[in-house]
Scaffold this motif. Structure first.
Motif, PDB file in Angstrom:
ATOM      1  N   ILE A 167       0.848  -1.135   0.164  1.00  0.00           N
ATOM      2  CA  ILE A 167       0.098  -0.082   0.012  1.00  0.00           C
ATOM      3  C   ILE A 167       0.978   1.296   0.081  1.00  0.00           C
ATOM      4  O   ILE A 167       0.448   2.176  -0.913  1.00  0.00           O
ATOM      5  CB  ILE A 167      -0.988  -0.089   1.169  1.00  0.00           C
ATOM      6  N   ALA A 168       1.820   1.174   0.853  1.00  0.00           N
ATOM      7  CA  ALA A 168       2.938   2.338   0.878  1.00  0.00           C
ATOM      8  C   ALA A 168       3.416   2.593  -0.374  1.00  0.00           C
ATOM      9  O   ALA A 168       3.719   3.826  -1.002  1.00  0.00           O
ATOM     10  CB  ALA A 168       3.729   2.173   2.166  1.00  0.00           C
ATOM     11  N   ILE A 169       4.162   1.665  -0.864  1.00  0.00           N
ATOM     12  CA  ILE A 169       4.633   1.755  -2.213  1.00  0.00           C
ATOM     13  C   ILE A 169       3.838   2.017  -3.520  1.00  0.00           C
ATOM     14  O   ILE A 169       4.059   3.065  -4.255  1.00  0.00           O
ATOM     15  CB  ILE A 169       5.314   0.408  -2.834  1.00  0.00           C
ATOM     16  N   ALA A 170       2.631   1.582  -3.397  1.00  0.00           N
ATOM     17  CA  ALA A 170       1.607   2.144  -4.585  1.00  0.00           C
ATOM     18  C   ALA A 170       1.357   3.382  -4.228  1.00  0.00           C
ATOM     19  O   ALA A 170       1.045   4.158  -5.145  1.00  0.00           O
ATOM     20  CB  ALA A 170       0.189   1.133  -4.528  1.00  0.00           C
ATOM     21  N   TYR A 171       1.166   3.740  -3.228  1.00  0.00           N
ATOM     22  CA  TYR A 171       0.787   5.364  -2.864  1.00  0.00           C
ATOM     23  C   TYR A 171       1.805   6.101  -3.375  1.00  0.00           C
ATOM     24  O   TYR A 171       1.301   7.242  -3.848  1.00  0.00           O
ATOM     25  CB  TYR A 171       0.342   5.345  -1.175  1.00  0.00           C
ATOM     26  N   LEU A 172       2.944   5.816  -2.885  1.00  0.00           N
ATOM     27  CA  LEU A 172       4.092   6.735  -3.083  1.00  0.00           C
ATOM     28  C   LEU A 172       4.166   6.819  -4.905  1.00  0.00           C
ATOM     29  O   LEU A 172       4.491   7.770  -5.581  1.00  0.00           O
ATOM     30  CB  LEU A 172       5.411   6.385  -2.658  1.00  0.00           C
ATOM     31  N   PHE A 173       3.910   5.529  -5.447  1.00  0.00           N
ATOM     32  CA  PHE A 173       3.938   5.583  -6.821  1.00  0.00           C
ATOM     33  C   PHE A 173       3.213   6.528  -7.602  1.00  0.00           C
ATOM     34  O   PHE A 173       3.625   7.127  -8.434  1.00  0.00           O
ATOM     35  CB  PHE A 173       3.869   3.960  -7.450  1.00  0.00           C
ATOM     36  N   PHE A 174       1.956   6.096  -7.343  1.00  0.00           N
ATOM     37  CA  PHE A 174       0.907   6.813  -8.270  1.00  0.00           C
ATOM     38  C   PHE A 174       0.871   8.512  -7.775  1.00  0.00           C
ATOM     39  O   PHE A 174       0.370   9.255  -8.333  1.00  0.00           O
ATOM     40  CB  PHE A 174      -0.398   6.210  -7.951  1.00  0.00           C
ATOM     41  N   LEU A 175       1.389   8.858  -6.522  1.00  0.00           N
ATOM     42  CA  LEU A 175       1.060  10.238  -5.931  1.00  0.00           C
ATOM     43  C   LEU A 175       2.591  10.885  -6.230  1.00  0.00           C
ATOM     44  O   LEU A 175       2.429  12.280  -6.646  1.00  0.00           O
ATOM     45  CB  LEU A 175       0.962  10.326  -4.529  1.00  0.00           C
ATOM     46  N   LEU A 176       3.710  10.239  -6.373  1.00  0.00           N
ATOM     47  CA  LEU A 176       4.978  10.927  -6.594  1.00  0.00           C
ATOM     48  C   LEU A 176       5.647  10.313  -7.745  1.00  0.00           C
ATOM     49  O   LEU A 176       6.355  11.183  -8.753  1.00  0.00           O
ATOM     50  CB  LEU A 176       5.710  10.747  -5.189  1.00  0.00           C
ATOM     51  N   VAL A 177       5.953   9.122  -7.811  1.00  0.00           N
ATOM     52  CA  VAL A 177       7.001   8.721  -8.786  1.00  0.00           C
ATOM     53  C   VAL A 177       6.298   8.961 -10.255  1.00  0.00           C
ATOM     54  O   VAL A 177       6.918   9.230 -11.136  1.00  0.00           O
ATOM     55  CB  VAL A 177       7.392   7.264  -8.581  1.00  0.00           C
TER      56      VAL A 177
END
Length: 260
Positions: free
Chosen positions: A9-19
């Motif tokens: 969840i954390a990785i997906a959150y950062l991926f779609f929001l930032l990366v």
């Protein structure tokens, strides 16, 4: 199992929001090669935006460094009436919208405001010029140096400073030979954070600058102006430059972060 789920969840959150958003900007920037990127950043307007951004940021960092060191020493080494209020006010820029800051500065330093009118009569224009942009940037980055230095000063204590005073050292000598070396890494960390915040400021600067192209346009304002005028190569190039600055700043803060 729950740990792995939270990690996904954390990785997906950062991926779609930032990366993903930043990655798309970089991809669009270099989609046609390096040439358009270099050409966009070497245009007269882009170079001027870089110069304005650097000028405003350096003045803001210098002011906040002096204020940050002095205020940190005041809060840690002295007790005085209103100390808690001062400590709370330092964090005010973190809670107030930058747009509100810009509007407040116009009400104080605008041409038709009492203070601003007086300064105008002396030939000093604050709003819609560099001084106003510096004031806005100083405000939004105000807490960063203070909050980086205060914990280190508290950890150091004042025993060595008192010993230096006992041996006849002046306050300036004590600061230069004992206090400053003890806080140098925390100070560097705070200065880097302050510089990054100053370089990327948009809201307050947009209000007080007037967004005058080739006059009071910082790099963040340049990105918006170029994008709205459908000059996407220039907008993406400047945005990528800001992203690169952010990455470099991140690396520096990781290196300079005080241990413990």
């Amino acid at each position: 199992m729950a740990k792995h789920g939270l990690r996904v969840i954390a990785i997906a959150y950062l991926f779609f929001l930032l990366v993903l958003p930043v990655g798309l900007i970089v991809w669009r920037t270099f989609g046609d090669g390096l040439g358009p990127f270099v050409e966009a950043l070497t245009s007269a307007s882009a170079v001027h935006a870089f110069q304005v951004t650097l000028t405003v940021a350096l003045w803001a960092v210098a002011a906040n460094t002096v204020f940050g060191i002095g205020t940190a020493i005041l809060l840690v080494r002295h007790n005085f009436p209103g100390k808690r209020l001062l400590n709370a006010l330092i964090d005010l820029p973190m809670a107030v919208s930058p747009v509100v800051v810009g509007l407040a500065l116009i009400l104080v330093y605008g041409k038709f405001a009492p203070v601003g009118g007086l300064l105008e009569s002396w030939g000093v224009q604050v709003i819609f010029s560099t001084p106003g942009m510096v004031l806005a940037t100083v405000f939004v980055a105000l807490p960063l140096v203070v909050r980086a230095v205060v914990p280190v000063l508290e950890e150091l204590g004042d025993e060595q400073e008192q010993a230096a005073h006992t041996l006849g050292a002046s306050r300036l000598q004590t600061f230069l030979r004992i206090t400053l070396p003890g806080i140098r890494w925390a100070l560097a960390y705070g200065v880097v954070l302050c510089l990054a915040r100053s370089l990327g400021e948009y809201g307050a600067v947009a209000v007080v600058s007037g967004r005058l192209v080739d006059q009071t346009q910082t790099l963040t304002l340049f990105v918006e102006e170029r994008f709205q005028n459908f000059d996407q190569p220039a907008a993406f190039a400047a945005a990528t430059a800001l992203a690169l600055i952010a990455v470099i700043t991140l690396l520096l803060t990781k290196f300079l972060r005080p241990k413990g």
